[in-house]
Enzyme design. Structure first.
Site, PDB file in Angstrom:
ATOM      1  CB  CYS A  10      -0.955  -0.010   1.186  1.00 12.47           C
ATOM      2  SG  CYS A  10      -2.110  -1.386   1.071  1.00 12.47           S
ATOM      3  CG  HIS A  56      -3.345   3.197   1.765  1.00 11.11           C
ATOM      4  ND1 HIS A  56      -3.803   2.825   0.524  1.00 11.11           N
ATOM      5  CD2 HIS A  56      -3.443   2.088   2.550  1.00 11.11           C
ATOM      6  CE1 HIS A  56      -4.147   1.546   0.560  1.00 11.11           C
ATOM      7  NE2 HIS A  56      -3.941   1.077   1.778  1.00 11.11           N
ATOM      8  CG  ASN A  99      -6.722  -1.184   0.756  1.00 14.50           C
ATOM      9  OD1 ASN A  99      -6.002  -0.670  -0.094  1.00 14.50           O
ATOM     10  ND2 ASN A  99      -6.225  -1.730   1.860  1.00 14.50           N
TER      11      ASN A  99
END
Ligand code: UT7
Length: 335
Positions: A118, A259, A289
């Site tokens: 990520c 994020h 996500n």
């Protein structure tokens, strides 16, 4: 050998591409033992976009890249570096950067993939900054693209509610320091995180076999609660670190682009920096996500909404598997 002088790097183009198909929380209720309320409350996610099975990461990566080039007013032939942060490359090798190069016709470019989960986009942006600042590169493309659905077990309610597919891309070029650009970045890594979030099989530690497929070891494995604890601390700390070491405080930040893993992790960072809702870029409700695509696409959404203007202080911040985490401070330098 060409003469090189140190430059300032800046983001000069943005693009994103998401598949049309949407998987809602109501859809997930029919697939696993879960509830819309639980997902919204615990994660902030309402829906996510998923590719049709077999669509590779390069597909939306190339579309996002082309959009970013158009935005920057560049031709693909002007690109000299392509960096592709991804954990779901088309193939283990060669790099998805090679596939995208061919798809967009960036025949003069070289490049490679970057794997930092990520934090992939933040790490790749820092890499592009180094190339551009050194004078080695003029026109870099950073393309975060993921097909998270290709490594998600849709029978595992702990993970299948979280992830989505899509891509976000930026162009990084030399800019006049008087206009702004990427001012600073802080990146961290701690391998203590490996055991908490990984894909067990498919690498050299556990090559693929009939058994690894049978035992579902090619899917995302996450100890959510442990990752959550580290993420809350790590993301807030690193955002504050890059802000404070540049003599600023929360009030000086025009937009925080985190994020998008969990709304509660994002809100913890928001509280820590003392930011108002207007200072936050949130897309998790729409996209879930999307790993390395989440920051560039959230930035693009905010830009399209007129929430990023020339001169603004923009902070990008990530936390992900590894653990890896980092933040970039940008003075926005384009209209
Ligand atoms: O992107 C990079 C890094 N990743 C992250 O940052 C993710 C970090 N972790 C998280 O965001 C959260 O830990 C999750 C969203 C993954 C999970 O939320 P949580 O509040 O930590 O839940 P939990 O794992 O502690 O589970 C609480 C309960 C459990 O039941 P029991 O053991 O208390 O009876 C789970 O089995 O919720 C249950 N549960 C669910 N219930 C309904 C887990 N998943 C679901 C679900 N629907 N989908």
């Amino acid at each position: 050998m060409a003469e090189r002088t140190l430059k300032r790097a800046g983001i000069t183009g943005l693009g994103m591409s998401f598949p049309e198909r949407i998987l809602t929380n109501a859809d997930l209720e029919t697939m696993v033992d879960t509830k819309d309320d639980w997902i919204v409350e615990r994660t902030g996610i309402r829906e996510r976009h998923l590719v049709e099975k077999g669509t590779p990461a390069s597909h939306h990566g190339a579309l996002a890249a082309q959009q970013a080039l158009d935005h920057a007013g560049l031709d693909a032939m002007d690109v000299d570096l392509i960096l592709v942060p991804t954990v779901t490359p088309d193939m283990t090798f060669p790099a998805t950067a090679c596939v995208i190069q061919k798809l967009i016709g960036a025949d003069k470019a070289w490049g490679y993939d970057i794997e930092a989960a990520c934090s992939g986009f933040i790490y790749a942006l820092e890499t592009a900054r180094a190339y551009v600042e050194s004078g080695l590169t003029r026109n870099a493309l950073v393309i975060g693209t993921e097909v998270m659905s290709s490594i998600t077990d849709y029978e595992d309610r702990n993970t299948c509610i979280l992830f989505g597919d899509g891509a976000g891309a930026v162009v990084v070029q030399p800019v006049d320091p008087a206009d702004g650009g990427i001012i600073d970045a802080v990146n961290h890594m701690d391998g203590v995180g490996v055991k908490h979030l990984h894909q067990k099989a498919g690498g050299s530690a556990m090559p693929p076999s009939a058994e690894t497929v049978r035992d579902k070891l090619h899917y995302i494995y996450q100890e959510g609660r442990d990752v959550y604890k580290y993420a809350v601390r790590g993301m807030a700390n690193v955002a504050l670190e890059v802000v404070e070491r540049n003599g600023m405080q929360g009030a000086d930040v025009d937009l925080l682009v985190p994020h998008q893993a969990n709304i509660r992790i994002i809100e913890a960072a928001q509280r820590r920096l003392g930011l108002q809702d207007e200072q936050m870029a949130i897309t998790i409700d729409r996209f879930g996500n999307t790993t390395s695509a989440s920051i560039p696409s959230a930035l693009k959404v905010a830009y399209d909404e007129g929430r990023v203007k020339r001169g603004d202080n923009v902070v990008l911040v990530s936390f992900g598997a590894g653990f890896t985490w980092g933040a970039s401070l940008i003075k926005w330098c384009i209209d």
